[in-house]
Write an enzyme that holds these catalytic residues in place. Sequence first.
Site, PDB file in Angstrom:
ATOM      1  N   LYS A  94       0.781  -1.370  -0.134  1.00  0.00           N
ATOM      2  CA  LYS A  94       0.083   0.087  -0.002  1.00  0.00           C
ATOM      3  C   LYS A  94       0.977   1.214   0.011  1.00  0.00           C
ATOM      4  O   LYS A  94       1.626   1.286   0.870  1.00  0.00           O
ATOM      5  CB  LYS A  94      -1.068  -0.067   1.319  1.00  0.00           C
ATOM      6  N   LYS A 130       5.615   2.141  -3.137  1.00  0.00           N
ATOM      7  CA  LYS A 130       5.602   3.358  -3.553  1.00  0.00           C
ATOM      8  C   LYS A 130       5.755   3.321  -5.028  1.00  0.00           C
ATOM      9  O   LYS A 130       6.219   2.495  -5.518  1.00  0.00           O
ATOM     10  CB  LYS A 130       6.640   4.445  -2.902  1.00  0.00           C
ATOM     11  N   GLY A 169      -2.630   8.313  -4.153  1.00  0.00           N
ATOM     12  CA  GLY A 169      -1.989   9.506  -4.807  1.00  0.00           C
ATOM     13  C   GLY A 169      -0.859  10.013  -3.982  1.00  0.00           C
ATOM     14  O   GLY A 169      -0.706   9.390  -2.685  1.00  0.00           O
ATOM     15  N   ASP A 170      -0.080  10.908  -4.238  1.00  0.00           N
ATOM     16  CA  ASP A 170       1.125  11.499  -3.655  1.00  0.00           C
ATOM     17  C   ASP A 170       1.017  12.764  -4.439  1.00  0.00           C
ATOM     18  O   ASP A 170       0.261  13.482  -4.936  1.00  0.00           O
ATOM     19  CB  ASP A 170       2.317  10.407  -3.497  1.00  0.00           C
ATOM     20  N   THR A 213      -4.793  13.456   5.540  1.00  0.00           N
ATOM     21  CA  THR A 213      -3.213  13.655   5.820  1.00  0.00           C
ATOM     22  C   THR A 213      -3.026  14.881   6.588  1.00  0.00           C
ATOM     23  O   THR A 213      -2.461  15.024   7.781  1.00  0.00           O
ATOM     24  CB  THR A 213      -2.491  13.728   4.596  1.00  0.00           C
TER      25      THR A 213
HETATM   26  N1  GLU Z   1       1.017   9.114  -0.311  1.00  0.00           N
HETATM   27  C1  GLU Z   1       0.651   8.960   0.922  1.00  0.00           C
HETATM   28  C2  GLU Z   1       1.396   8.876   1.845  1.00  0.00           C
HETATM   29  O1  GLU Z   1       2.852   9.089   1.833  1.00  0.00           O
HETATM   30  C3  GLU Z   1      -0.757   8.234   1.110  1.00  0.00           C
HETATM   31  C4  GLU Z   1      -0.665   6.872   0.623  1.00  0.00           C
HETATM   32  C5  GLU Z   1      -1.840   6.066   0.557  1.00  0.00           C
HETATM   33  O2  GLU Z   1      -3.172   6.700   0.723  1.00  0.00           O
HETATM   34  O3  GLU Z   1      -1.693   4.769   0.111  1.00  0.00           O
HETATM   35  O4  GLU Z   1       1.455   8.164   3.083  1.00  0.00           O
END
Ligand code: GLU
Length: 452
Positions: A94, A130, A169-170, A213
């Site tokens: 994830k 990632k 997303g990121d 977040t």
């Molecule tokens: N990109 C976000 C993080 O750095 C969320 C990752 C996700 O929701 O899977 O945690």
Amino acid sequence: MELENCQSVDDFMSGLVKRNPGEPEFHQAVREFAESVVPFVLEHPQYQEAQILERMTEPDRIVIFRVTWEDDQNRIRANRAWRVQFNNSIGPYKGGMRFHTNVTQSVLKFLGFEQTFKNSLTGLPMGGAKGGSNFNPKGKSNNEVMRFCQSLMTELHRHIGEDTDVPAGDIGVGAREISYLFGQYKRLENRFVGTLTGKGLAFGGSLVRTEATGYGCVYFCEDMFNHVGESIRGKTVGISGSGNVAIYAAEKSVELGAKVLTLSDSSGFIHDPDGIDAEKIAFVKDLKEVRRGRINEYAEKFKSASFHEGKRPWSVPVDVAMPCATQNEVSGDEARTLLANGVKAVCEGANMPTELEGVHAFVKAGILYAPAKAANAGGVAVSGLEQSQNALRLSWSREEVDERLKTIMREIHAQCVTYGSKAKSEIVNYVDGANIAGFVKVAEAMLAYGAV
Ligand code: GLU
């Protein structure tokens, strides 16, 4: 180098650097982790004998592929994309996808590595991964972004799945990109399942995921203040960034009675001594999410604010700093400036925003310092809740998701206290706490599996 003979962090790191040449971000993330965990491993021979640290710093696999797409001038373009599947000991992989020109394998390895322990801290069954691409979404039309996302998913779909690997997303990957990616996934697989999170509310997304977040970061900050008998109420807050994390960190800070003084983007920062209130945040949301404009427009619209071109906001005196932009955005010098100006808490919304020298300075000063693994875990936690809702074929109310988010952040805080302070009266070292607590769960699973 054999970890059995490992005497120190430096010994361990020299082997890691040799095995992973030219990957400075990955080295940095592992070193920060190793500084907390190597002493713990040396006290626990079962981890040392099983070579747990060596195995944990080696990704399960990395998929690298070319993404070919056509721009609006009918020219063929090509980018590189990756999915780093780091560790699935405690659940399906994830983690987000990042689209940015500075994306490299090193960046994605550091992010996948940190994601493993962040996800472990949430208490949800999620492994770490990632992915992303060096594609630059800035200045691209919606159609170009769509064609890129569809081409990327045409390869990626065979490597992911609701019980295998669940991207989200990121930086550079928001609601628009997730929608294009999910639409193409569904088309290729002919299955409607929760293989991506951060989806739109009309097609399986979760309430509060967008805000999670930023909100989670502020909840964690409030938990730290409460632990020492204080609150964020009445405090000044300096935030960097103006994306999803920064906007909702600002919104929740204001809601809890704090005064937000700064926001930024890659062109510079704005300082508003009157405070960035709910109405001004609404302007930034529209500016960034709809019009995709630059932050200097804020200072043109609100006369109380000044714009500081090409600068980061850490020279502005604040009680609380929340770096919510990107990695290494707080240098050692900037950390010392924040401390000299009396910062009481630093809560990381971005991943690895503080250089190692700054991390050491914050820890040494004994301020309330929450590293990203703990402070920004709210985003992926609500992604986990989105997976739960998708599996149940249900959607929970805003209140229900928000309440669960608060509880998860509180439990992460409690784990940091358990592993980050030896005596009750001691100042909590949240860096050690987050690293060791995140490590233990993954390590226990790996030990149980034997040699895998
Ligand atoms: N990109 C976000 C993080 O750095 C969320 C990752 C996700 O929701 O899977 O945690």
